[in-house]
Write an enzyme that holds these catalytic residues in place. Structure first.
Site, PDB file in Angstrom:
ATOM      1  CG  ASP A 283      38.811  38.972  40.579  1.00 22.01           C
ATOM      2  OD1 ASP A 283      38.880  38.840  41.815  1.00 22.01           O
ATOM      3  OD2 ASP A 283      38.971  38.025  39.770  1.00 22.01           O
ATOM      4  CG  LEU A 284      44.816  40.394  38.969  1.00 21.57           C
ATOM      5  CD1 LEU A 284      46.197  40.043  39.490  1.00 21.57           C
ATOM      6  CD2 LEU A 284      44.906  41.370  37.806  1.00 21.57           C
ATOM      7  CG  ASP A 326      42.616  37.564  42.451  1.00 25.17           C
ATOM      8  OD1 ASP A 326      41.757  37.693  43.351  1.00 25.17           O
ATOM      9  OD2 ASP A 326      42.418  36.889  41.422  1.00 25.17           O
TER      10      ASP A 326
END
Length: 420
Positions: A283-284, A326
């Protein structure tokens, strides 16, 4: 009125009912032809009445009658004195069975007219049919093709007559098509997919359906239809691709990842295993800041770049997917142990989190990565993703920009967090 006319009819008339074609009524001509009282013929099967075999090729009941249309057959009628008489059998469906007329085959002109009319009707319909139609009177050789059939091959109809149509079947499919036609000539219908090659080199996908045709005193042949399904198959493949892939990055989507993971879990349950399987869930960090400050187009550019980096950092056979938003997931095979999984996670995280230049700005990229190895506790693919997600949240809670391996404590914390 019918009975009065039928009794005096010079040709044999028989009424038959039921699946065995049981004779329920005959006229005087029938009794005279068979040399017995009409009552002796009642209750007998039509095949038994006529005597079998009826011709050189043994006939079955379904060849003599049809529930929807009239049937005309040339048979050999055995009289009481043992003499075989060429006879034309015509059956007509009625409400409770069939009316069968048996007339001596003494009018070749009439039979020829029937055949000519039947052939003209067939050609009139097939010439204008939107689907390709072909017929073979003997073996593999085509005796007739309509314009729609020739259009699939992009040649004139006469070019395909004989066995030349097989020359335009794709080389990889020629054996399959040839074997199928041989099976049809032996009496088995076929429905198969194949490819044809046009003179320009263009390859078209087709659906070929053939049914056998047998004619007395002739070799076996067939009739068939040919449908160009190239566009349909392409459309179906496009839909299937869209259903399992992310339109922005071209990676597998959540559905595609679940399918790939389910296949891996099925293989892992086999007695022979070649290393373990791990899922890395990325997960960014702070991705929303990019969208809010630089716009969604810049955010999309960043996601595409991260997808490219992830794809280039994994090994052949590993699967990269955009799970949603994301979030990315990587399915890795051949993972030996936790240490090996950590090495892979380090490499993936390092590749994904280099700075990216978007919209004229240099954007730092970081991510939180959760790692889980398949274990006997994982029954469904969703179980694996649940644990990878839990490990990812633990990595975020520990300060972001790092990876953490999943453990049972993480699962329990994740469960409690969701309960709250």
């Amino acid at each position: 009125a019918f009975a009065a006319w039928a009794l005096a009819e010079p040709d044999c008339l028989v009424v038959a009912t039921g699946p065995a074609l049981t004779v329920t009524w005959v006229n005087h001509a029938t009794a005279t032809t068979f040399g017995c009282d009409a009552r002796e013929l009642l209750g007998r099967s039509l095949l038994g009445l006529l005597g079998c075999p009826l011709s050189r090729d043994r006939l079955e009941l379904e060849e003599l009658v049809d529930t929807h249309r009239a049937v005309v057959r040339e048979v050999e009628l055995t009289r009481r004195d043992g003499q075989s008489v060429p006879t034309v059998l015509r059956s007509f469906p009625v409400e409770d069975g069939w009316v069968i007329r048996l007339a001596p085959d003494s009018s070749p002109v009439g039979v020829a007219d029937d055949l000519r009319l039947s052939r003209e009707r067939f050609q009139a319909v097939s010439d204008r049919a939107p689907v390709g139609i072909c017929s073979s009177e003997a073996g593999l050789r085509l005796a007739y093709v309509n314009d729609a059939f020739a259009e699939v091959f992009a040649v004139k109809p006469n070019v395909l007559l004989g066995t030349r149509w097989l020359e335009q079947v794709h080389p990889a499919d020629q054996v399959v098509v040839g074997d199928a036609v041989v099976g049809v000539l032996a009496g088995t219908s076929c429905d198969l997919s194949a490819r044809v090659v046009r003179p320009s080199g263009e390859v078209r996908s087709v659906q070929l359906r053939l049914v056998p045709v047998r004619t007395e005193r002739r070799a076996a042949g067939f009739v068939g239809t040919l449908e160009d399904v190239t566009e349909r198959l392409s459309y179906e493949q496009t839909l299937a691709y869209q259903a399992s892939h992310d339109p922005l990055t071209g990676l597998l989507n959540r559905r595609g990842l679940l399918q790939a993971l389910s296949v891996s879990m099925a293989r892992a349950s086999l007695p022979v295993r070649r290393g373990g399987t791990a899922v890395l869930f990325l997960d960014l960090d702070d991705f929303k800041v990019v969208n809010d400050s630089l716009g969604h187009e810049a955010g999309d550019h960043l996601l595409v770049e991260v997808a490219r980096r992830l794809s280039s950092s994994v090994r052949a056979g590993d699967v990269v997917s955009r799970f949603g938003g994301d979030e990315f997931a990587v399915l890795c095979h051949g993972i030996r142990d936790d240490k090996h999984a950590g090495e892979v996670a380090d490499r993936v995280l390092a590749a994904a989190t280099r700075t990216v230049e978007v919209a004229g700005a240099v954007v730092p990229v970081s991510g939180s990565l959760g790692v889980v190895l398949l274990s006997p506790d994982h029954v469904e693919a969703e179980d694996v993703l649940r644990d990878a997600d839990a490990a990812m949240y633990q990595a975020k809670a520990a300060g972001k920009d790092r990876y953490l391996l999943f453990d049972e404590a993480a699962r329990e914390r994740h469960r409690r967090r969701h309960q709250l």
